[in-house]
Design an enzyme around this catalytic site. Structure first.
Site, mmCIF file in Angstrom:
data_model
loop_
_atom_site.group_PDB
_atom_site.id
_atom_site.type_symbol
_atom_site.label_atom_id
_atom_site.label_comp_id
_atom_site.label_asym_id
_atom_site.label_seq_id
_atom_site.Cartn_x
_atom_site.Cartn_y
_atom_site.Cartn_z
ATOM 1 N N ILE A 235 38.738 34.085 48.641
ATOM 2 C CA ILE A 235 38.693 35.388 47.933
ATOM 3 C C ILE A 235 38.725 35.075 46.430
ATOM 4 O O ILE A 235 39.736 35.267 45.748
ATOM 5 C CB ILE A 235 39.845 36.306 48.359
ATOM 6 N N HIS A 236 37.573 34.603 45.949
ATOM 7 C CA HIS A 236 37.482 34.073 44.579
ATOM 8 C C HIS A 236 38.132 34.997 43.535
ATOM 9 O O HIS A 236 39.020 34.604 42.788
ATOM 10 C CB HIS A 236 36.020 33.874 44.196
ATOM 11 N N ASP A 237 37.617 36.223 43.459
ATOM 12 C CA ASP A 237 37.999 37.096 42.341
ATOM 13 C C ASP A 237 39.474 37.479 42.353
ATOM 14 O O ASP A 237 40.050 37.764 41.300
ATOM 15 C CB ASP A 237 37.154 38.379 42.359
#
Ligand code: BDR
Ligand code: CA
Length: 309
Positions: A235-237
């Site tokens: 979940i990069h962001d």
């Protein structure tokens, strides 16, 4: 209380970052959200932002930013996020309002008027932020730091060397990294360790209205991630928001980070100059480790808070 401006291109992981930041009004005051063409066209990502904000009855000003990068045409990430840019859940119609003013003036005006310095949270290509820094250089005085998702010191994703957000608009990224503002970089070095497992995704199903939305988002995103070799879902962001809420769950180090804008294989590459015999300013705190369990727990708890509102 920390004051934030969030610039984003929702995007499944943008949506989860937005939801998590909205769940903590006692710690975070969100002054505004701007959208940027990135994962999908500006029209689509703005619609997605409206859908997410309307879903939780938010009352945060939402302003549409730039359609595409400073120099080159926009390339989107439909293979990861689907045709809508946030495929999976069905949202009915909503009338979430858009600020009518130009995003540049509205963002500048709002940040300038803030009672304290503002943290810029950047979850997409950096076009809007570069334009603001160039148009209104005095805004720097009102920015505490930039927490951005972008880049990668050791590798890329959209190309072997470049991460998507930086690759889409490296010229804008270069302006931001050279701005002299402190940057906390959640690049692929850390974000690919910030993953939620399939089992953890399953546990969100039917748990509550917002948890279930996250389940639907993550189910699509997990499926699309398989084509890139991911079994679990990074979940990069969310890292850029989690760092603000719980910096202790991360590890990193200060570096001098530069962006390659040349055409060719290295376009969009972010690199850290690790020489020790130079006096260059270490402009960026590069995150490279995260306590994965604490990260997922923050998401789960934030969704529960929103479920119970
Ligand atoms: C970044 O690219 C986008 O697809 C995601 O929303 C994230 O911001 C990851 O490389
Ligand atoms: Ca994004």
């Amino acid at each position: 209380m920390k004051q934030l401006w969030i610039d984003c291109d929702p995007g499944h992981d943008d949506a989860l970052a937005l939801l998590t930041s909205i769940a903590h009004p006692e710690q975070l005051s969100i002054l505004g959200v701007s959208t940027i063409g990135g994962n999908q066209t500006l029209e689509k990502v703005t619609k997605n932002a409206q859908n997410v904000l309307a879903f939780v009855n938010a009352e945060i000003p939402l302003v549409k930013g730039e359609e595409g990068p400073l120099v080159k045409p926009l390339s989107t990430a439909a293979e990861a996020h689907g045709d809508s840019g946030m495929d999976g859940p069905y949202f009915g119609e909503n009338t979430y309002p858009l600020v009518k003013e130009s995003f540049l003036h509205y963002m500048y005006k709002t940040i300038s008027a803030a009672s304290e310095k503002v943290i810029l949270v950047c979850l997409g290509p950096l076009t809007n932020i570069a334009l603001m820094l160039k148009t209104f250089p005095d805004i720097r005085e009102k920015i505490e730091y930039i927490s951005l998702m972008g880049g990668g010191i050791t590798h890329g994703n959209i190309t072997p060397l470049a991460e998507f957000n930086i690759y889409v608009d490296p010229e804008a990224a270069q302006i931001v990294f050279r701005s002299g503002l402190p940057i906390v970089m959640s690049g692929l070095d850390v974000t690919e360790k910030a993953e939620i497992t399939v089992e953890e995704i399953q546990r969100l199903k039917g748990k509550g209205k917002v948890s279930n939305l996250a389940y639907e988002l993550l189910s699509f995103y997990n499926h699309s991630g398989r084509q890139f070799g991911f079994v679990n879902s990074p979940i990069h962001d969310l890292c850029a928001v989690a760092y603000i809420l719980q910096p202790d769950m991360f590890e990193g180090a200060p570096h001098t980070v530069e962006v390659i804008t040349d055409d060719g294989l290295a376009r969009g590459l972010t690199f850290a100059d690790k020489r020790t015999n130079v006096t260059m300013v270490k402009n960026t705190f590069v995150l490279d480790e995260v306590n994965r369990e604490a990260f997922v727990q923050l998401l789960i708890q934030s969704l529960e808070i929103l479920d119970n509102k």
